[in-house]
Design a protein around this motif. Structure first.
Motif, PDB file in Angstrom:
ATOM      1  N   LEU A 121      18.627  52.498  36.481  1.00 43.80           N
ATOM      2  CA  LEU A 121      19.978  51.937  36.438  1.00 43.80           C
ATOM      3  C   LEU A 121      20.964  52.995  36.894  1.00 43.80           C
ATOM      4  O   LEU A 121      21.011  54.096  36.360  1.00 43.80           O
ATOM      5  N   ASP A 122      21.754  52.658  37.902  1.00 42.24           N
ATOM      6  CA  ASP A 122      22.728  53.601  38.432  1.00 42.24           C
ATOM      7  C   ASP A 122      24.033  52.855  38.718  1.00 42.24           C
ATOM      8  O   ASP A 122      24.087  51.989  39.590  1.00 42.24           O
ATOM      9  N   ILE A 123      25.068  53.155  37.943  1.00 45.70           N
ATOM     10  CA  ILE A 123      26.359  52.485  38.163  1.00 45.70           C
ATOM     11  C   ILE A 123      27.345  53.400  38.880  1.00 45.70           C
ATOM     12  O   ILE A 123      28.546  53.211  38.823  1.00 45.70           O
ATOM     13  N   GLY A 124      26.821  54.406  39.548  1.00 42.90           N
ATOM     14  CA  GLY A 124      27.675  55.293  40.331  1.00 42.90           C
ATOM     15  C   GLY A 124      27.991  56.572  39.583  1.00 42.90           C
ATOM     16  O   GLY A 124      27.961  56.639  38.355  1.00 42.90           O
ATOM     17  N   GLU A 125      28.272  57.607  40.335  1.00 42.39           N
ATOM     18  CA  GLU A 125      28.543  58.911  39.739  1.00 42.39           C
ATOM     19  C   GLU A 125      29.913  58.974  39.073  1.00 42.39           C
ATOM     20  O   GLU A 125      30.119  59.716  38.125  1.00 42.39           O
ATOM     21  N   THR A 126      30.856  58.204  39.580  1.00 41.57           N
ATOM     22  CA  THR A 126      32.218  58.282  39.043  1.00 41.57           C
ATOM     23  C   THR A 126      32.487  57.070  38.161  1.00 41.57           C
ATOM     24  O   THR A 126      32.758  55.979  38.655  1.00 41.57           O
ATOM     25  N   ALA A 127      32.379  57.258  36.847  1.00 42.68           N
ATOM     26  CA  ALA A 127      32.691  56.201  35.889  1.00 42.68           C
ATOM     27  C   ALA A 127      33.948  56.568  35.120  1.00 42.68           C
ATOM     28  O   ALA A 127      34.119  56.194  33.968  1.00 42.68           O
ATOM     29  N   ASP A 128      34.847  57.291  35.787  1.00 44.13           N
ATOM     30  CA  ASP A 128      36.027  57.834  35.116  1.00 44.13           C
ATOM     31  C   ASP A 128      36.962  56.756  34.580  1.00 44.13           C
ATOM     32  O   ASP A 128      37.687  56.991  33.612  1.00 44.13           O
ATOM     33  N   ASN A 129      36.967  55.583  35.205  1.00 46.30           N
ATOM     34  CA  ASN A 129      37.930  54.548  34.832  1.00 46.30           C
ATOM     35  C   ASN A 129      37.368  53.503  33.879  1.00 46.30           C
ATOM     36  O   ASN A 129      38.038  52.507  33.590  1.00 46.30           O
ATOM     37  N   LEU A 130      36.139  53.690  33.402  1.00 47.70           N
ATOM     38  CA  LEU A 130      35.552  52.723  32.480  1.00 47.70           C
ATOM     39  C   LEU A 130      36.401  52.601  31.213  1.00 47.70           C
ATOM     40  O   LEU A 130      36.760  53.593  30.586  1.00 47.70           O
ATOM     41  N   GLU A 131      36.697  51.349  30.820  1.00 50.30           N
ATOM     42  CA  GLU A 131      37.465  51.079  29.611  1.00 50.30           C
ATOM     43  C   GLU A 131      36.636  50.351  28.556  1.00 50.30           C
ATOM     44  O   GLU A 131      36.911  50.446  27.366  1.00 50.30           O
ATOM     45  N   ILE A 132      35.613  49.602  29.009  1.00 47.86           N
ATOM     46  CA  ILE A 132      34.761  48.837  28.090  1.00 47.86           C
ATOM     47  C   ILE A 132      33.295  49.042  28.474  1.00 47.86           C
ATOM     48  O   ILE A 132      32.920  48.842  29.634  1.00 47.86           O
ATOM     49  N   ILE A 133      32.478  49.436  27.503  1.00 45.75           N
ATOM     50  CA  ILE A 133      31.023  49.520  27.678  1.00 45.75           C
ATOM     51  C   ILE A 133      30.396  48.696  26.568  1.00 45.75           C
ATOM     52  O   ILE A 133      30.637  48.938  25.388  1.00 45.75           O
ATOM     53  N   ASP A 134      29.600  47.700  26.944  1.00 48.47           N
ATOM     54  CA  ASP A 134      28.974  46.792  25.983  1.00 48.47           C
ATOM     55  C   ASP A 134      27.491  46.698  26.317  1.00 48.47           C
ATOM     56  O   ASP A 134      27.109  46.088  27.314  1.00 48.47           O
ATOM     57  N   VAL A 135      26.652  47.325  25.495  1.00 48.86           N
ATOM     58  CA  VAL A 135      25.203  47.354  25.735  1.00 48.86           C
ATOM     59  C   VAL A 135      24.499  46.731  24.540  1.00 48.86           C
ATOM     60  O   VAL A 135      24.721  47.157  23.398  1.00 48.86           O
ATOM     61  N   SER A 136      23.673  45.705  24.769  1.00 58.61           N
ATOM     62  CA  SER A 136      22.956  45.062  23.670  1.00 58.61           C
ATOM     63  C   SER A 136      21.561  44.643  24.122  1.00 58.61           C
ATOM     64  O   SER A 136      21.337  44.348  25.300  1.00 58.61           O
ATOM     65  N   ASN A 137      20.619  44.636  23.150  1.00 56.01           N
ATOM     66  CA  ASN A 137      19.228  44.223  23.410  1.00 56.01           C
ATOM     67  C   ASN A 137      18.662  44.941  24.636  1.00 56.01           C
ATOM     68  O   ASN A 137      18.195  44.323  25.587  1.00 56.01           O
ATOM     69  N   PHE A 138      18.698  46.250  24.581  1.00 58.68           N
ATOM     70  CA  PHE A 138      18.388  47.043  25.767  1.00 58.68           C
ATOM     71  C   PHE A 138      17.655  48.310  25.360  1.00 58.68           C
ATOM     72  O   PHE A 138      17.976  48.939  24.351  1.00 58.68           O
ATOM     73  N   THR A 139      16.636  48.662  26.135  1.00 60.43           N
ATOM     74  CA  THR A 139      15.955  49.946  25.945  1.00 60.43           C
ATOM     75  C   THR A 139      16.631  50.975  26.830  1.00 60.43           C
ATOM     76  O   THR A 139      16.749  50.783  28.044  1.00 60.43           O
ATOM     77  N   ILE A 140      17.064  52.067  26.225  1.00 62.76           N
ATOM     78  CA  ILE A 140      17.946  52.986  26.915  1.00 62.76           C
ATOM     79  C   ILE A 140      17.379  54.407  26.917  1.00 62.76           C
ATOM     80  O   ILE A 140      16.778  54.852  25.939  1.00 62.76           O
ATOM     81  N   ILE A 141      17.505  55.079  28.046  1.00 65.30           N
ATOM     82  CA  ILE A 141      17.222  56.519  28.117  1.00 65.30           C
ATOM     83  C   ILE A 141      18.572  57.196  27.929  1.00 65.30           C
ATOM     84  O   ILE A 141      19.355  57.330  28.871  1.00 65.30           O
ATOM     85  N   TRP A 142      18.867  57.597  26.690  1.00 64.42           N
ATOM     86  CA  TRP A 142      20.214  58.006  26.356  1.00 64.42           C
ATOM     87  C   TRP A 142      20.742  59.172  27.190  1.00 64.42           C
ATOM     88  O   TRP A 142      21.874  59.102  27.685  1.00 64.42           O
ATOM     89  N   PRO A 143      19.992  60.263  27.390  1.00 66.16           N
ATOM     90  CA  PRO A 143      20.560  61.373  28.172  1.00 66.16           C
ATOM     91  C   PRO A 143      21.040  60.941  29.553  1.00 66.16           C
ATOM     92  O   PRO A 143      22.108  61.351  30.014  1.00 66.16           O
TER      93      PRO A 143
END
Length: 419
Positions: free
Chosen positions: A256-278
């Motif tokens: 999963l790659d949402i781009g290198e620049t996520a500076d303007n993110l205001e809302i992050i909503d993650v559910s029912n998901f296996t995540i590699i946190w680092p």
């Protein structure tokens, strides 16, 4: 009522939406019939609105729809959503579209015909601003001839289309801002299922129930991205850091790659998901403008990984809404209470459990201490139908502890949501 201008009556009838209601209302008097004929701008035929639609023969239904549409002039919104109705005659449907296409701004179309009606060919090069298509097939898109110069919103549900035609369709919409894809049947010639979409104007995309090897989205103006019930090997967003709202729900994705620049993110909503946190944290760590963070039923890929409040408080200083689900595995508490930094701007706190234990109320207390300006606390819980005596006692103990705890926080509104 007799003093109302006929144009106003036309607006009133348009808000009714359902064709049956419009026809009944227009029988009030001659003035209302004139309003329906000359000033009605929205008309809807939906098999869910009136059960009788399902009892009529297809030919009788075609006649009713034809008579109603042909009594209007200047329709701007037309909805024909016939889920449980047999196939219509293609020639009849084409007549509806040809009659209305020059004035239409919004078209909702879920009609099965024999043969398939080419909506793009009929409604292209017109003034359509919103197009919602369901249970149809799209083939042979020609962007030069089937252009939608005014289209801003496109929704495709259960549509059969090739990956190439899907991208060409976006190209044919130079002003598109919103795209919805729900359970599309992507026709592919290669063994690997890859979809590449590109649009410089796209601001919002919603993708549901799609299974692909690769999904690459190039959108320099994207602000909202929502993935739901998808199976993907790779999802990549190529943009210029305009993303503000990122939501992912019940998605299986390896890369999963949402781009290198996520500076303007205001809302992050993650559910029912296996995540590699680092890796995920690396993507969002620069989102200093983040206002809402939701991590719900998230499974961490590495058992040793934890997310602590200190990390959240330091990286997201403007956070106002925080939603976390309690997860204790092998004695390790995710979203731990390490550190001492406060979440000064958090006003709404949503906390939940899937399996409650005695530590949950202590965790809630620890979070409350870190949110000095909190105004509202919402606690979500799952309660099974059959409960042992021990489970009932634990729930009772939790309730008592929350009552005692909230006596210290009388200024905080408390709400419980159980399922």
């Amino acid at each position: 009522m007799e003093h109302l201008p006929v144009e106003v009556i036309g607006n009133i009838l348009s808000w009714l939406g359902g064709a049956r209601d419009v026809v009944i209302a227009s029988a009030t008097c001659r003035k209302w019939r004139e309003a329906c004929r000359k000033h009605l701008h929205t008309l809807s035929f939906n098999s869910n609105d009136w059960p009788i639609y399902r009892d009529l023969t297809t030919s009788r239904l075609e006649i009713l729809i034809t008579q109603t549409i042909f009594q209007t002039t200047g329709l701007q919104g037309l909805s024909i959503m016939m889920d449980d109705v047999d196939e219509f005659s293609a020639s009849t449907v084409i007549a509806w579209l040809m009659y209305t296409r020059e004035t239409l701004r919004r078209l909702f179309y879920n009609v099965r015909t024999t043969p398939n009606v080419n909506i793009l060919e009929i409604c292209g090069r017109q003034k359509l601003e919103m197009l919602v298509l369901a249970h149809n097939s799209i083939t042979g898109v020609e962007p030069n001839f089937q252009r939608f110069p005014c289209l801003k919103s496109l929704s495709l549900s259960y549509i059969s289309i090739s990956a190439l035609d899907l991208n060409l369709l976006l190209t044919a919409c130079p002003k598109i801002e919103t795209l919805e894809l729900v359970n599309p049947e992507i026709a592919m010639s290669d063994a690997q299922v890859t979809v590449e979409l590109s649009s410089p104007t796209l601001k919002s995309i919603y993708v549901e129930a799609i299974s692909l090897d690769k999904f690459i989205l190039e959108a320099d103006s994207i602000e909202r991205l929502h993935l739901k019930d998808c199976v993907l090997e790779l999802f990549e967003l190529i943009g210029k850091g305009t993303l503000k709202h990122f939501k992912i729900d019940d998605v299986s994705v390896i890369h999963l790659d949402i781009g290198e620049t996520a500076d303007n993110l205001e809302i992050i909503d993650v559910s029912n998901f296996t995540i590699i946190w680092p890796k995920f944290y690396q993507m969002i760590s620069r989102s200093s403008k983040l206002r809402r963070l939701r991590l719900w039923d998230v499974v961490f890929d590495d058992e040793d990984e934890i997310v602590d409040l200190e990390t959240i408080a330091v990286c997201f200083p403007q956070l106002s809404n925080l939603s976390l689900s309690y997860d204790l595995r092998d004695g390790v508490l995710h979203y731990g209470l390490q550190g001492s930094s406060h979440l000064d701007n958090v006003l709404v706190l949503e906390l939940g459990w899937t399996a409650i234990n005695d530590l949950f109320s202590h965790w809630v207390e620890g979070l409350l201490k870190r949110c000095p300006n909190l105004k509202k606390l919402v606690i979500y819980g799952v309660i099974s139908e059959a409960k042992t005596h021990e489970e009932c006692q634990m729930l009772a103990n939790f309730t008592s502890s929350i009552v005692q705890l909230m006596r210290k926080y009388l200024h905080v509104e408390v709400q419980f949501e159980y399922e």
